[in-house]
Enzyme design. Structure first.
Site, PDB file in Angstrom:
ATOM      1  N   GLY A 156       0.841  -1.366   0.177  1.00  0.00           N
ATOM      2  CA  GLY A 156       0.150  -0.043   0.028  1.00  0.00           C
ATOM      3  C   GLY A 156       0.778   1.193  -0.034  1.00  0.00           C
ATOM      4  O   GLY A 156       1.981   1.200  -0.546  1.00  0.00           O
ATOM      5  N   CYS A 157       0.320   2.322   0.529  1.00  0.00           N
ATOM      6  CA  CYS A 157       0.840   3.603   0.513  1.00  0.00           C
ATOM      7  C   CYS A 157       2.217   3.946   0.876  1.00  0.00           C
ATOM      8  O   CYS A 157       2.716   4.872   0.871  1.00  0.00           O
ATOM      9  CB  CYS A 157      -0.140   4.507   1.063  1.00  0.00           C
ATOM     10  SG  CYS A 157      -1.884   4.833   0.180  1.00  0.00           S
ATOM     11  N   TYR A 158       2.761   2.918   2.011  1.00  0.00           N
ATOM     12  CA  TYR A 158       4.255   3.222   2.214  1.00  0.00           C
ATOM     13  C   TYR A 158       5.091   2.473   1.498  1.00  0.00           C
ATOM     14  O   TYR A 158       6.419   2.573   1.788  1.00  0.00           O
ATOM     15  CB  TYR A 158       4.096   2.539   3.824  1.00  0.00           C
ATOM     16  CG  TYR A 158       4.136   1.373   4.159  1.00  0.00           C
ATOM     17  CD1 TYR A 158       5.162   0.343   4.178  1.00  0.00           C
ATOM     18  CD2 TYR A 158       2.830   0.638   4.706  1.00  0.00           C
ATOM     19  CE1 TYR A 158       5.102  -0.969   4.295  1.00  0.00           C
ATOM     20  CE2 TYR A 158       2.681  -0.545   4.922  1.00  0.00           C
ATOM     21  CZ  TYR A 158       3.983  -1.472   4.814  1.00  0.00           C
ATOM     22  OH  TYR A 158       3.519  -2.719   4.945  1.00  0.00           O
ATOM     23  N   GLY A 159       4.781   1.916   0.466  1.00  0.00           N
ATOM     24  CA  GLY A 159       5.574   0.908  -0.254  1.00  0.00           C
ATOM     25  C   GLY A 159       6.589   1.690  -0.965  1.00  0.00           C
ATOM     26  O   GLY A 159       7.926   1.263  -1.397  1.00  0.00           O
ATOM     27  N   PHE A 367       3.266   6.787   4.452  1.00  0.00           N
ATOM     28  CA  PHE A 367       2.188   6.522   5.429  1.00  0.00           C
ATOM     29  C   PHE A 367       1.439   5.330   4.781  1.00  0.00           C
ATOM     30  O   PHE A 367       0.947   5.486   3.675  1.00  0.00           O
ATOM     31  CB  PHE A 367       1.443   7.354   5.965  1.00  0.00           C
ATOM     32  CG  PHE A 367       2.341   8.808   6.234  1.00  0.00           C
ATOM     33  CD1 PHE A 367       3.087   8.825   7.338  1.00  0.00           C
ATOM     34  CD2 PHE A 367       2.129   9.773   5.587  1.00  0.00           C
ATOM     35  CE1 PHE A 367       4.019   9.863   7.599  1.00  0.00           C
ATOM     36  CE2 PHE A 367       2.793  10.949   5.639  1.00  0.00           C
ATOM     37  CZ  PHE A 367       3.714  11.189   6.654  1.00  0.00           C
TER      38      PHE A 367
END
EC number: 2.3.1.-
Length: 385
Positions: A156-159, A367
């Protein structure tokens, strides 16, 4: 064994980004979304959705999924229809293709033969398959069959922060390594019609866009062949925020990817981010958060606003994050690399002394689900005019 390791920190040597051609204009999206999902009778919900879109500070987004795809797969617009197979059939093809487009741009900027790429890292939360998107991307690019691959699904968005952390470790511990790290997400995995009982879905439909970003990471840049560092990757860290379980998540179900986003996410991030900064920058002797540049994943306007307020940041610290959010929406893992690309381009265009808006030190934040925070301490390089 030290002779097998590189000397000095890893650097980002090139950046490439890519988006699908199809563009969604945010002002027009509520009408489009409720029309194509055959939900125009839900007038009150449509007005709620319009307000969400208006507050998003997004101007436009790119989206692979268009009306032609929806005509071919009409069940995709229904809220809880079993459509996982149809979604995966599209995404196992399209995710590696879009990732390849970003890689090709990064390789072109790097200026070296692709045979010098030793490692490939790929992350996506849009699809899962075997062999994975890493395999298909390597084949599309014509990379050596002996390239060492790592595939990471469902970060997801922290990748974006994760791939930099792993690429840094690989580059510094394998002398001569050149790591191609790719993030790609296509939100056809979560597109579906609205429901009065699922307001979190509306937030996802309003903010997410499609995109891919790739970076080439290596230590000891060889300037004799034209390699030039853009940013040094100095240190990395990851943490799970306290009391944050269940605030961001995604679940693969028969209806596709079901997205969870709790309203307390901006507060949780803003209340905990300074601790992350202190841990990262105390060894360097930095405690003024306006004295560094920021490469921040713009998960949404509220997150940027809350962090800016909590840390008393100047309004220009998130200018690149806000620009990427406005022009592309939240593209999950690749978004923070779009911000990195925007920062170095703007720094050059505005005549700044470094790739980091004229500052030497900076921080990259991602995040995502957990609630997980990835951070990378980044050092800019001087711009030669």
């Amino acid at each position: 064994m030290n002779h097998l390791r590189a000397e000095g920190p890893a650097s980002v040597l090139a950046i490439g980004t890519a988006n699908p051609e199809n563009i969604l204009i945010q002002d027009e999206f509520p009408d489009y979304y409720f029309r194509v999902t055959k939900s125009e009778h839900m007038t009150q919900l449509k007005e709620k959705f319009r307000k969400i879109c208006d507050k998003s500070m997004i101007r436009k987004r790119n989206c692979f999924l268009n009306e032609e795809h929806l005509k071919q797969n009409p069940r995709l617009v229904e809220h809880e229809m079993q459509t996982l197979d149809a979604r995966q059939d599209m995404l196992v093809v399209e995710v590696p293709k879009l990732g390849k487009d970003a890689c090709a741009k990064a390789i072109k900027e790097w200026g070296q033969p692709k045979s010098k790429i030793t490692h490939l890292i790929f992350t996506s939360a849009s699809t899962t398959d075997m062999p994975g998107a890493d395999y298909h991307c390597a084949k599309l690019l014509g990379l050596s069959p002996s390239v060492k691959r790592v595939m990471m699904y469902q970060l997801g968005c922290y990748g974006g922060g994760t791939v930099l952390r792993i690429a840094k470790d690989i580059a510094e511990n394998n002398k001569g390594a050149r790591v191609l790290a790719v993030c790609c997400d296509i939100m056809a995995c979560l597109f579906r019609g609205p429901s009065d009982s699922d307001l979190e879905l509306l937030v996802g439909q309003a903010i997410f866009g499609d995109g891919a970003a790739a970076v080439i990471v290596g230590a000891e840049p060889d300037e004799s062949v034209g390699e030039r560092p853009i940013f040094e990757l100095v240190s990395t860290g990851q943490t799970i925020l306290p009391n944050s379980e269940g605030t961001i998540g995604g679940h693969i179900r028969e209806a596709g990817l079901i997205f969870d986003l709790h309203k307390d996410v901006p507060m949780l991030i803003s209340n905990n981010i300074e601790k992350c900064l202190i841990e990262a920058f105390t060894p360097i002797g930095i405690s003024d958060w306006n004295s560094i540049f920021w490469i921040t994943h713009p998960g949404g306007k509220a997150i940027l606003d809350k962090v800016e307020e909590k840390l008393h940041l100047k309004s220009d610290k998130f200018v690149d994050s806000r620009h990427v959010l406005s022009e592309h929406g939240n593209m999950s893992s690749s978004t923070v690399l779009f911000v990195m690309d925007e920062l170095r381009k703007r720094s050059l265009e505005e005549g700044k002394s470094t790739t980091g808006d004229g500052f030497e030190w900076g921080v990259l934040f991602g995040f995502g689900p957990g609630l997980t925070v990835e951070r990378v301490v980044v050092r800019s390089v001087p711009i030669k005019y």
